[in-house]
Design a protein around this motif. Structure first.
Motif, PDB file in Angstrom:
ATOM      1  N   LEU A 268      13.743   4.036   5.705  1.00  0.00           N
ATOM      2  CA  LEU A 268      12.715   5.074   5.562  1.00  0.00           C
ATOM      3  C   LEU A 268      11.669   4.942   6.672  1.00  0.00           C
ATOM      4  N   ALA A 269      11.023   6.054   6.962  1.00  0.00           N
ATOM      5  CA  ALA A 269      10.019   6.078   8.031  1.00  0.00           C
ATOM      6  C   ALA A 269       8.723   5.469   7.515  1.00  0.00           C
ATOM      7  N   GLY A 270       8.679   4.155   7.483  1.00  0.00           N
ATOM      8  CA  GLY A 270       7.504   3.432   7.011  1.00  0.00           C
ATOM      9  C   GLY A 270       7.578   1.990   7.451  1.00  0.00           C
ATOM     10  N   GLY A 271       6.527   1.245   7.142  1.00  0.00           N
ATOM     11  CA  GLY A 271       6.484  -0.157   7.546  1.00  0.00           C
ATOM     12  C   GLY A 271       5.982  -1.031   6.419  1.00  0.00           C
ATOM     13  N   LYS A 272       6.066  -2.327   6.657  1.00  0.00           N
ATOM     14  CA  LYS A 272       5.673  -3.318   5.654  1.00  0.00           C
ATOM     15  C   LYS A 272       4.241  -3.802   5.850  1.00  0.00           C
ATOM     16  N   GLU A 273       3.565  -3.326   6.873  1.00  0.00           N
ATOM     17  CA  GLU A 273       2.247  -3.875   7.186  1.00  0.00           C
ATOM     18  C   GLU A 273       1.181  -3.425   6.184  1.00  0.00           C
ATOM     19  N   GLY A 274       1.155  -2.128   5.824  1.00  0.00           N
ATOM     20  CA  GLY A 274       0.169  -1.642   4.873  1.00  0.00           C
ATOM     21  C   GLY A 274       0.235  -2.329   3.524  1.00  0.00           C
ATOM     22  N   PRO A 275       1.424  -2.430   2.908  1.00  0.00           N
ATOM     23  CA  PRO A 275       1.519  -3.111   1.613  1.00  0.00           C
ATOM     24  C   PRO A 275       1.090  -4.574   1.635  1.00  0.00           C
ATOM     25  N   MET A 276       1.070  -5.205   2.797  1.00  0.00           N
ATOM     26  CA  MET A 276       0.614  -6.601   2.848  1.00  0.00           C
ATOM     27  C   MET A 276      -0.865  -6.711   2.485  1.00  0.00           C
ATOM     28  N   ILE A 277      -1.636  -5.685   2.734  1.00  0.00           N
ATOM     29  CA  ILE A 277      -3.046  -5.695   2.344  1.00  0.00           C
ATOM     30  C   ILE A 277      -3.152  -5.705   0.824  1.00  0.00           C
ATOM     31  N   HIS A 278      -2.337  -4.877   0.184  1.00  0.00           N
ATOM     32  CA  HIS A 278      -2.312  -4.871  -1.281  1.00  0.00           C
ATOM     33  C   HIS A 278      -1.844  -6.217  -1.818  1.00  0.00           C
ATOM     34  N   ALA A 279      -0.827  -6.785  -1.187  1.00  0.00           N
ATOM     35  CA  ALA A 279      -0.322  -8.094  -1.625  1.00  0.00           C
ATOM     36  C   ALA A 279      -1.410  -9.166  -1.509  1.00  0.00           C
ATOM     37  N   GLY A 280      -2.153  -9.153  -0.411  1.00  0.00           N
ATOM     38  CA  GLY A 280      -3.233 -10.123  -0.250  1.00  0.00           C
ATOM     39  C   GLY A 280      -4.311  -9.952  -1.301  1.00  0.00           C
ATOM     40  N   ALA A 281      -4.602  -8.707  -1.682  1.00  0.00           N
ATOM     41  CA  ALA A 281      -5.607  -8.463  -2.718  1.00  0.00           C
ATOM     42  C   ALA A 281      -5.144  -9.006  -4.064  1.00  0.00           C
ATOM     43  N   VAL A 282      -3.862  -8.840  -4.386  1.00  0.00           N
ATOM     44  CA  VAL A 282      -3.330  -9.365  -5.645  1.00  0.00           C
ATOM     45  C   VAL A 282      -3.387 -10.886  -5.654  1.00  0.00           C
ATOM     46  N   VAL A 283      -3.012 -11.503  -4.543  1.00  0.00           N
ATOM     47  CA  VAL A 283      -3.064 -12.970  -4.447  1.00  0.00           C
ATOM     48  C   VAL A 283      -4.491 -13.461  -4.652  1.00  0.00           C
ATOM     49  N   ALA A 284      -5.441 -12.810  -4.019  1.00  0.00           N
ATOM     50  CA  ALA A 284      -6.839 -13.231  -4.131  1.00  0.00           C
ATOM     51  C   ALA A 284      -7.354 -13.090  -5.555  1.00  0.00           C
ATOM     52  N   ALA A 285      -7.027 -11.976  -6.194  1.00  0.00           N
ATOM     53  CA  ALA A 285      -7.488 -11.756  -7.563  1.00  0.00           C
ATOM     54  C   ALA A 285      -6.884 -12.770  -8.517  1.00  0.00           C
ATOM     55  N   GLY A 286      -5.630 -13.160  -8.282  1.00  0.00           N
ATOM     56  CA  GLY A 286      -4.985 -14.118  -9.170  1.00  0.00           C
ATOM     57  C   GLY A 286      -5.480 -15.537  -8.993  1.00  0.00           C
ATOM     58  N   ILE A 287      -5.574 -15.988  -7.746  1.00  0.00           N
ATOM     59  CA  ILE A 287      -5.980 -17.373  -7.482  1.00  0.00           C
ATOM     60  C   ILE A 287      -7.419 -17.613  -7.910  1.00  0.00           C
ATOM     61  N   SER A 288      -8.291 -16.663  -7.654  1.00  0.00           N
ATOM     62  CA  SER A 288      -9.718 -16.882  -7.891  1.00  0.00           C
ATOM     63  C   SER A 288     -10.064 -16.995  -9.374  1.00  0.00           C
ATOM     64  N   GLN A 289      -9.182 -16.551 -10.261  1.00  0.00           N
ATOM     65  CA  GLN A 289      -9.494 -16.591 -11.688  1.00  0.00           C
ATOM     66  C   GLN A 289      -8.988 -17.849 -12.379  1.00  0.00           C
ATOM     67  N   GLY A 290      -8.101 -18.584 -11.727  1.00  0.00           N
ATOM     68  CA  GLY A 290      -7.628 -19.829 -12.309  1.00  0.00           C
ATOM     69  C   GLY A 290      -6.819 -19.652 -13.573  1.00  0.00           C
ATOM     70  N   LYS A 291      -6.256 -18.456 -13.774  1.00  0.00           N
ATOM     71  CA  LYS A 291      -5.409 -18.228 -14.935  1.00  0.00           C
ATOM     72  C   LYS A 291      -4.536 -17.008 -14.690  1.00  0.00           C
ATOM     73  N   SER A 292      -3.499 -16.893 -15.496  1.00  0.00           N
ATOM     74  CA  SER A 292      -2.599 -15.749 -15.408  1.00  0.00           C
ATOM     75  C   SER A 292      -2.566 -15.072 -16.768  1.00  0.00           C
ATOM     76  N   THR A 293      -3.079 -13.862 -16.832  1.00  0.00           N
ATOM     77  CA  THR A 293      -3.018 -13.116 -18.084  1.00  0.00           C
ATOM     78  C   THR A 293      -1.620 -12.581 -18.348  1.00  0.00           C
ATOM     79  N   THR A 294      -0.813 -12.431 -17.283  1.00  0.00           N
ATOM     80  CA  THR A 294       0.562 -11.971 -17.467  1.00  0.00           C
ATOM     81  C   THR A 294       1.398 -13.022 -18.183  1.00  0.00           C
ATOM     82  N   PHE A 295       1.266 -14.281 -17.770  1.00  0.00           N
ATOM     83  CA  PHE A 295       2.029 -15.375 -18.375  1.00  0.00           C
ATOM     84  C   PHE A 295       1.243 -16.126 -19.449  1.00  0.00           C
ATOM     85  N   LEU A 296       0.043 -15.604 -19.775  1.00  0.00           N
ATOM     86  CA  LEU A 296      -0.791 -16.217 -20.820  1.00  0.00           C
ATOM     87  C   LEU A 296      -1.026 -17.695 -20.541  1.00  0.00           C
ATOM     88  N   LYS A 297      -1.327 -18.003 -19.291  1.00  0.00           N
ATOM     89  CA  LYS A 297      -1.543 -19.386 -18.878  1.00  0.00           C
ATOM     90  C   LYS A 297      -2.925 -19.517 -18.271  1.00  0.00           C
TER      91      LYS A 297
END
Length: 813
Positions: A268-297
């Motif tokens: 498809l006419a697209g790239g992987k660079e833009g979604p990496m910003i979203h991926a970095g935001a998810v990583v930051a939100a997860g690490i900074s909270q010290g817990k995972s609500t998805t895995f109840l940990k």
């Protein structure tokens, strides 16, 4: 009058991130769960200036014509005693005021129900007690060190995810195009034009495009629709203070990564660079909270950072780390966060985001350099455009040419944004079914393969070997020791094609080849961005710009063969910058990213910035950048840097909402419970000096959030049993349930606790921001935006509540 009749009948109750998001000013039945970034909304006709200035009502909420108002006898059970009431305790909520009136102004009437984030710190008694206990240099230093450690972790993990995605895409792409190359050799062995047979390679190409694209589109559509697109508009809205559902969850990250891989491999006419910003935001939100609500940990770390105010800064750092990993540009990543993403900024955040960006680039450099077998660390980013063999130089008489290229990029970018917006509106209206969205992605993939094969079949563009821009040059329909230049453009990833257009020597393509390729890829990229797939817009935009920039250089050289300054790679770079500026409308960060990605000299910054600024100015005349356009189309109540012109000259009394549901500082638990069940407001002024049940006429002494009230009821923090819970209750009691606070449905009926009392003095925010009814709206807007407020109380000269202002009151539609 009292407040018992100010309850709104709702079909259901929303809870935290899982349910539809409700902004404080909204009302109406709870909507169904958000399926994608924006909801379908019917445009409302504009109102007259008289209607816009009419008195606003509706307490904390915007009501529409379909909103059922609680006027009858079905609101709450009769005879609810209200503790602390000075009036008649057995009066029914049904028989009292205030009564709602419909708002005549259509401020954001057509917007979906989005909930705001609590960027304002609630400095209640519990918070102040914690601050006093930790008022030591040792704790402050430890918290600051932990914050730095989190930013470093964000950079490392974001880079590792980027490396994983890049390696998988590269391996699968190599296998795909190698197979197609061998298929062409087997099925088109002759250079004789009369024996052209592309059917078998065409079918294989279709298969290798349809299967991954269908798989990725199905995952996005059926598992996590929020992962569609690049994710940058969603992250930008989140950083502005709007809660987008499921934006920073682990499942979102997993679907995003798989969706990017399948979409890029599918061609498809697209790239992987833009979604990496979203991926970095998810990583930051997860690490900074010290817990995972998805895995109840809960790892029981980083508890001090469990609030929206702290998480916002980490998400910004994650976005910067994602940009840096994508382009190998740490300074560009930091500037991107400042220019495009951030709505709140401070000096300390600059250093932290820069460190996260540098760590991200360094980690990615080590991993990818080792993967590619390089002895030195030279593999700097996912979007590796290569270094120019000779320094790019320019003459000052070329500056007007660069400006003309910028104007061209602005016009093409504005047209692209307009066309893409119309296509996406058509999609939302005529393709509402999930299976239809998957099939649409498949059809676009097939269209891309078909157009590529048609170009390869009908255009005779053979070049001598040695100038081949691909690892596997295809002899398709060419003589021995020649390769097909058209096939070379298509038989590789879009990033590799951009690199080829930058570095191919002069004479590598025909004018017709680049002209048709520019038109085809312009249309394909416009049709692709908006599909239910995870893809970014940066690569196709840069590719189209590089193609027409190189094309214009070739045309000019054809007319003026003595013009030796026309280096095709140089003009391809300027064209890419101009086209990116026309679509994205970024200037400083984009120029730095391109410089860091290509390694051009700092002296070439001037031509780049001239092209970018020209493109931005021209494009802004017609419409806004693609990210802001997406935010507007999806009716996200995002606050701009300045108030809209319609609000100039207005006063607070002309935009506030009233009457306001208030709570007494010592109130009945049953009243609070029934109120939360019957309305979906998110902020309630706390009042004292109340005459009877006329709470809306009390004196303001604070404000309390819906989430806090639910926790109070859930944990039975009543006055009657205070001796049991008081020693164990702290601000951490509320942080432990962040970010997915329970809904009122999770609170059991009070039954025997129906007459219990709640004392809000230690839970409420005692210092809410307040303004007067005669204050100007532009001034109020600056206060609201600068402080990241969720609620702004309007009080009269007696400190009694006159109304309330929230984000939606500043969004004029």
């Amino acid at each position: 009058m009292d407040d018992r009749k100010a309850l709104i009948t709702l079909d259901g109750e929303s809870s935290a991130e899982d349910d539809p998001i409700i902004l404080q000013k909204e009302a109406g039945p709870t909507s169904k769960a958000v399926q994608d970034f924006g909801l379908h909304q019917r445009e409302e006709p504009s109102t007259s200036a008289l209607a816009r200035r009419a008195t606003l009502s509706g307490n904390n909420h915007l009501l529409d014509d379909s909103q059922p108002l609680l006027m009858g006898n079905n609101s709450v059970p009769p005879d609810i005693p209200i503790n602390g009431s000075a009036g008649s305790p057995n009066r029914n909520i049904n028989s009292s005021e205030p009564i709602f009136h419909l708002r005549s102004r259509t401020a954001a009437a057509s917007t979906p129900n989005y909930e705001s984030l609590d960027y304002e710190v609630c400095e209640n008694t519990l918070f102040q007690d914690e601050q006093r206990k930790r008022l030591t240099e040792r704790f402050s230093l430890r918290k600051d060190i932990i914050r730095w450690i989190i930013f470093i972790q964000i950079g490392i993990i974001t880079a590792l995810i980027a490396c994983t995605i890049d390696i998988i895409i590269e391996e699968l792409s190599i296998r795909k195009y190698t197979f197609l190359y061998n298929s062409v050799k087997e099925n088109v062995p002759l250079s004789d034009a009369s024996d052209r047979d592309l059917l078998i390679p065409y079918l294989y190409w279709l298969l290798f495009s349809i299967v991954p694209v269908a798989f990725g589109a199905a995952m996005v559509t059926y598992i996590e629709p929020i992962t569609a697109g690049s994710g940058i508009p969603q992250v930008k809205s989140y950083l502005n203070g709007v809660k987008i559902p499921r934006i920073v969850r682990i499942k979102t990250l997993a679907v995003k990564a798989i969706g990017v891989i399948t979409s890029v491999v599918g061609g498809l006419a697209g790239g992987k660079e833009g979604p990496m910003i979203h991926a970095g935001a998810v990583v930051a939100a997860g690490i900074s909270q010290g817990k995972s609500t998805t895995f109840l940990k809960d790892f029981r770390i980083f508890k001090a950072f469990r609030d929206d105010h702290e998480k916002r800064d980490f998400v910004l750092g994650g976005g910067a780390a994602g940009v840096s990993a994508a382009f190998g540009a740490p300074i560009g990543g930091m500037l991107f966060s400042l220019e495009e993403a951030a709505s709140f900024w401070n000096q300390n955040l600059i250093w932290r985001t820069l460190v996260a960006s540098i760590i991200s680039v360094f980690t990615l450099n080590i991993v990818l350099s080792a993967y590619h077998g390089l002895n030195d660390f030279t593999f700097t980013g996912l979007f590796n455009l290569g270094k120019f063999d000779t320094p790019l130089k320019f003459d000052y008489f070329e500056l007007p040419i660069f400006m003309i290229l910028g104007v061209t990029g602005g016009l093409l970018g504005a047209a692209w944004n307009s066309l893409n917006t119309k296509i996406n509106k058509f999609r939302k209206r005529f393709i509402p079914w999930k299976i239809g969205k998957v099939l649409e992605a498949v059809v676009v993939a097939m269209m891309g393969v078909t157009l590529a094969c048609l170009m390869i079949y009908f255009i005779n563009d053979c070049r001598p070997l040695g100038n081949d821009p691909t690892n596997n040059p295809v002899q398709l329909f060419c003589e021995d020791n020649e390769y097909n230049a058209v096939a070379a453009l298509w038989f590789q990833t879009p990033e590799a094609t951009v690199r080829s257009l930058f570095h191919d020597p002069p004479g590598s393509h025909k004018i017709l080849t680049l002209a048709l390729f520019t038109v085809v890829y312009y249309v394909l990229s416009c049709a692709t961005f908006g599909l239910n797939v995870s893809l970014g817009v940066f690569i196709p935009t840069a590719l189209v710009g590089a193609a027409w920039g190189r094309l214009l250089a070739m045309l000019t050289y054809y007319v003026f063969p003595q013009a030796e300054f026309l280096h095709p790679g140089k003009y391809a770079l300027i064209g890419a910058a101009a086209n990116l500026g026309g679509v994205l409308r970024m200037t400083i960060s984009l120029s730095v990213i391109l410089m860091e990605t290509t390694g051009v000299e700092t002296s070439f910054f001037f031509p780049l910035i001239i092209a970018l600024i020209s493109a931005k100015w021209v494009g802004d005349y017609f419409n806004e950048g693609i990210y802001d356009t997406q935010i507007q189309v999806n009716h996200v109540p995002m606050l701009t840097w300045e108030p809209l012109p319609q609000y100039k000259g207005l006063k607070a009394r002309e935009i506030l909402s009233k009457p306001v549901i208030c709570i007494k500082i010592r109130d009945s638990a049953n009243y609070i419970y029934e109120m939360l069940k019957k309305c979906d407001h998110n902020g309630f002024p706390v009042v004292d000096d109340v005459c009877g049940d006329r709470r809306s006429e009390g004196r303001v002494c604070g404000i309390i959030l819906r989430s806090q009230l639910i926790v109070i009821l859930l944990k039975s923090l009543y006055v009657e049993n205070k001796r049991f819970w008081l020693p164990e209750t702290s601000i951490q009691t509320f942080r432990d349930l962040y970010p997915r606070f329970p809904s009122i449905k999770s609170v059991r009926k009070l039954d025997e606790k129906i007459n219990y009392t709640v004392d809000l003095s230690m839970f409420m925010n005692p210092s809410p921001i307040r303004v007067n009814p005669h204050d100007s709206v532009p001034r109020i807007f600056q206060i609201f935006r600068a402080l990241g407020l969720r609620h702004l109380l309007v009080i009269n000269h007696e400190n009694r509540i006159a109304g309330i202002i929230t984000r939606r009151d500043f969004i004029y539609k």
